[in-house]
Design a protein around this motif. Sequence first.
Motif, PDB file in Angstrom:
ATOM      1  N   ARG A  28       3.044   0.393  -3.622  1.00 39.12           N
ATOM      2  CA  ARG A  28       2.697   1.636  -2.942  1.00 39.12           C
ATOM      3  C   ARG A  28       3.213   1.655  -1.503  1.00 39.12           C
ATOM      4  O   ARG A  28       3.648   2.691  -1.006  1.00 39.12           O
ATOM      5  N   THR A  29       3.151   0.512  -0.842  1.00 38.17           N
ATOM      6  CA  THR A  29       3.631   0.461   0.535  1.00 38.17           C
ATOM      7  C   THR A  29       5.135   0.679   0.592  1.00 38.17           C
ATOM      8  O   THR A  29       5.648   1.400   1.456  1.00 38.17           O
ATOM      9  N   ALA A  30       5.869   0.079  -0.339  1.00 33.57           N
ATOM     10  CA  ALA A  30       7.321   0.254  -0.376  1.00 33.57           C
ATOM     11  C   ALA A  30       7.698   1.694  -0.701  1.00 33.57           C
ATOM     12  O   ALA A  30       8.671   2.230  -0.164  1.00 33.57           O
ATOM     13  N   ALA A  31       6.910   2.326  -1.579  1.00 30.99           N
ATOM     14  CA  ALA A  31       7.237   3.680  -2.010  1.00 30.99           C
ATOM     15  C   ALA A  31       6.842   4.729  -0.968  1.00 30.99           C
ATOM     16  O   ALA A  31       7.577   5.699  -0.755  1.00 30.99           O
ATOM     17  N   LEU A  32       5.699   4.541  -0.296  1.00 35.49           N
ATOM     18  CA  LEU A  32       5.171   5.569   0.584  1.00 35.49           C
ATOM     19  C   LEU A  32       5.399   5.298   2.069  1.00 35.49           C
ATOM     20  O   LEU A  32       5.316   6.212   2.877  1.00 35.49           O
ATOM     21  N   ASP A  37       7.502  -2.521   5.819  1.00 37.58           N
ATOM     22  CA  ASP A  37       6.042  -2.594   5.785  1.00 37.58           C
ATOM     23  C   ASP A  37       5.567  -3.318   4.528  1.00 37.58           C
ATOM     24  O   ASP A  37       4.601  -4.087   4.562  1.00 37.58           O
ATOM     25  N   ALA A  38       6.236  -3.067   3.416  1.00 39.92           N
ATOM     26  CA  ALA A  38       5.871  -3.739   2.161  1.00 39.92           C
ATOM     27  C   ALA A  38       6.094  -5.247   2.271  1.00 39.92           C
ATOM     28  O   ALA A  38       5.293  -6.037   1.759  1.00 39.92           O
ATOM     29  N   LEU A  39       7.163  -5.637   2.945  1.00 35.23           N
ATOM     30  CA  LEU A  39       7.426  -7.064   3.137  1.00 35.23           C
ATOM     31  C   LEU A  39       6.345  -7.698   4.012  1.00 35.23           C
ATOM     32  O   LEU A  39       5.895  -8.814   3.740  1.00 35.23           O
ATOM     33  N   ALA A  41       3.262  -6.694   4.234  1.00 36.01           N
ATOM     34  CA  ALA A  41       2.074  -6.795   3.386  1.00 36.01           C
ATOM     35  C   ALA A  41       2.178  -8.007   2.462  1.00 36.01           C
ATOM     36  O   ALA A  41       1.195  -8.736   2.265  1.00 36.01           O
ATOM     37  N   ALA A  42       3.366  -8.235   1.915  1.00 31.12           N
ATOM     38  CA  ALA A  42       3.564  -9.383   1.025  1.00 31.12           C
ATOM     39  C   ALA A  42       3.367 -10.700   1.767  1.00 31.12           C
ATOM     40  O   ALA A  42       2.763 -11.649   1.235  1.00 31.12           O
ATOM     41  N   MET A  43       3.849 -10.768   3.003  1.00 28.19           N
ATOM     42  CA  MET A  43       3.671 -11.989   3.783  1.00 28.19           C
ATOM     43  C   MET A  43       2.187 -12.212   4.107  1.00 28.19           C
ATOM     44  O   MET A  43       1.700 -13.343   4.097  1.00 28.19           O
ATOM     45  N   GLY A  44       1.477 -11.118   4.383  1.00 26.15           N
ATOM     46  CA  GLY A  44       0.045 -11.241   4.626  1.00 26.15           C
ATOM     47  C   GLY A  44      -0.697 -11.733   3.393  1.00 26.15           C
ATOM     48  O   GLY A  44      -1.603 -12.573   3.488  1.00 26.15           O
ATOM     49  N   ILE A  45      -0.306 -11.233   2.231  1.00 31.74           N
ATOM     50  CA  ILE A  45      -0.901 -11.674   0.967  1.00 31.74           C
ATOM     51  C   ILE A  45      -0.707 -13.170   0.773  1.00 31.74           C
ATOM     52  O   ILE A  45      -1.641 -13.903   0.412  1.00 31.74           O
ATOM     53  N   ASN A  46       0.496 -13.640   1.037  1.00 33.81           N
ATOM     54  CA  ASN A  46       0.783 -15.054   0.823  1.00 33.81           C
ATOM     55  C   ASN A  46       0.149 -15.943   1.891  1.00 33.81           C
ATOM     56  O   ASN A  46      -0.158 -17.107   1.616  1.00 33.81           O
ATOM     57  N   LEU A  47      -0.073 -15.393   3.077  1.00 34.29           N
ATOM     58  CA  LEU A  47      -0.841 -16.136   4.072  1.00 34.29           C
ATOM     59  C   LEU A  47      -2.271 -16.340   3.569  1.00 34.29           C
ATOM     60  O   LEU A  47      -2.860 -17.417   3.744  1.00 34.29           O
ATOM     61  N   GLY A  48      -2.811 -15.316   2.914  1.00 37.11           N
ATOM     62  CA  GLY A  48      -4.120 -15.452   2.301  1.00 37.11           C
ATOM     63  C   GLY A  48      -4.142 -16.531   1.235  1.00 37.11           C
ATOM     64  O   GLY A  48      -5.098 -17.315   1.143  1.00 37.11           O
ATOM     65  N   CYS A  49      -3.086 -16.595   0.430  1.00 40.74           N
ATOM     66  CA  CYS A  49      -2.978 -17.659  -0.585  1.00 40.74           C
ATOM     67  C   CYS A  49      -2.968 -19.032   0.069  1.00 40.74           C
ATOM     68  O   CYS A  49      -3.589 -19.983  -0.447  1.00 40.74           O
ATOM     69  N   MET A  50      -2.274 -19.149   1.192  1.00 42.63           N
ATOM     70  CA  MET A  50      -2.207 -20.431   1.892  1.00 42.63           C
ATOM     71  C   MET A  50      -3.592 -20.849   2.391  1.00 42.63           C
ATOM     72  O   MET A  50      -3.987 -22.014   2.272  1.00 42.63           O
ATOM     73  N   VAL A  51      -4.340 -19.895   2.936  1.00 39.08           N
ATOM     74  CA  VAL A  51      -5.691 -20.209   3.424  1.00 39.08           C
ATOM     75  C   VAL A  51      -6.586 -20.634   2.269  1.00 39.08           C
ATOM     76  O   VAL A  51      -7.312 -21.638   2.362  1.00 39.08           O
ATOM     77  N   GLN A 106       0.231   4.021   9.917  1.00 39.43           N
ATOM     78  CA  GLN A 106      -0.041   3.215  11.111  1.00 39.43           C
ATOM     79  C   GLN A 106      -0.976   2.038  10.836  1.00 39.43           C
ATOM     80  O   GLN A 106      -1.784   1.668  11.676  1.00 39.43           O
ATOM     81  N   GLU A 107      -0.874   1.470   9.662  1.00 40.63           N
ATOM     82  CA  GLU A 107      -1.673   0.290   9.332  1.00 40.63           C
ATOM     83  C   GLU A 107      -0.972  -0.962   9.849  1.00 40.63           C
ATOM     84  O   GLU A 107       0.243  -0.990  10.019  1.00 40.63           O
ATOM     85  N   ASN A 108      -1.764  -2.004  10.112  1.00 40.59           N
ATOM     86  CA  ASN A 108      -1.188  -3.322  10.363  1.00 40.59           C
ATOM     87  C   ASN A 108      -1.005  -3.969   9.007  1.00 40.59           C
ATOM     88  O   ASN A 108      -1.961  -4.450   8.400  1.00 40.59           O
ATOM     89  N   TRP A 109       0.237  -3.980   8.519  1.00 43.86           N
ATOM     90  CA  TRP A 109       0.461  -4.365   7.124  1.00 43.86           C
ATOM     91  C   TRP A 109       0.315  -5.862   6.901  1.00 43.86           C
ATOM     92  O   TRP A 109       0.000  -6.299   5.792  1.00 43.86           O
TER      93      TRP A 109
END
Length: 205
Positions: A28-32, A37-39, A41-51, A106-109
Motif C-alpha cells: 500500500r505504501t508503494a502504491a499510494l 517510503d515503502a522501502l 517501511a520495510a527497513m522499519g519492519i526488519n528492525l522490528g525483527c532484529m529486536v 506525512q507518516e514516519n515510515w
Amino acid sequence: MLSILLPYLVAITLLTITPGLDTTLILRTAALESKGDALKAAMGINLGCMVWGLLVAVGLGAILASSALAFVVLKYLGAAYLAWLGLQCILKPRHHLRGDQPVTHQENWWLKGFYTNILNPKVGLFYLSFLPQFIPAQHAVFMWTMGLVFIHIVLSIIWAFCLIALTQPLAQYLKQSAVIRRLDRISGVIFIGFALKLIGTKLNP
C-alpha cells in the motif's frame, strides 16, 4: 550444517512470501505514497525483527542454561503453538488480507514499519517456537539464533524489494482470495510438520 540450514531456508522463504500485515503495508505504501517510503517501511519492519530476535536469543539462552526441564517445557509449548497455527491456517484460511487501512500522508515510515512489527507479539512467539529446532547441539544458542534471524531479515529485504519493484502485478496477485487460501494452507502444513520435528529436538547448550 547443510541438513539444518536447507530446511530452514525453504520454510522461512515460503513463510516470508505469505501475505500478512507487513506485506500489506509495503504494497500500500508503494502504491499510494512512493517506493522510497515503502522501502523505509520495510527497513522499519526488519528492525522490528532484529529486536524480536535479540529478545528471543537472550531468552532462549537463559531458558537452556536454567535446566533441562525448562527446555522440555519450551519445546512442547512451542510445538503446541506451531501446531495450533498450522491447524488455523489449514481449517480457517484467510480469504482476504487484513490491516488494509488507508495510508495517511506525512507518516514516519521507518517508525510505521517498526511499530507494525514490534507491536505484534506473534513475531516473538514464532521465533521462540520455530528457531530452537535449527540450533545444533553444543553450539552457541545466542549466535545461532541471531544468525537464523539475520537470514530471515535478508530474505525479507529481498522480498520487500520485489514487492516494491513489482507493486501493481504482485498486489493484484497476492490479494486474490484463492492465492491467499493456498499459501495459508501450505504454511499450515509446514507449521505442523515443524511442530512434529520440534518434539523430537534435543538441544544441549
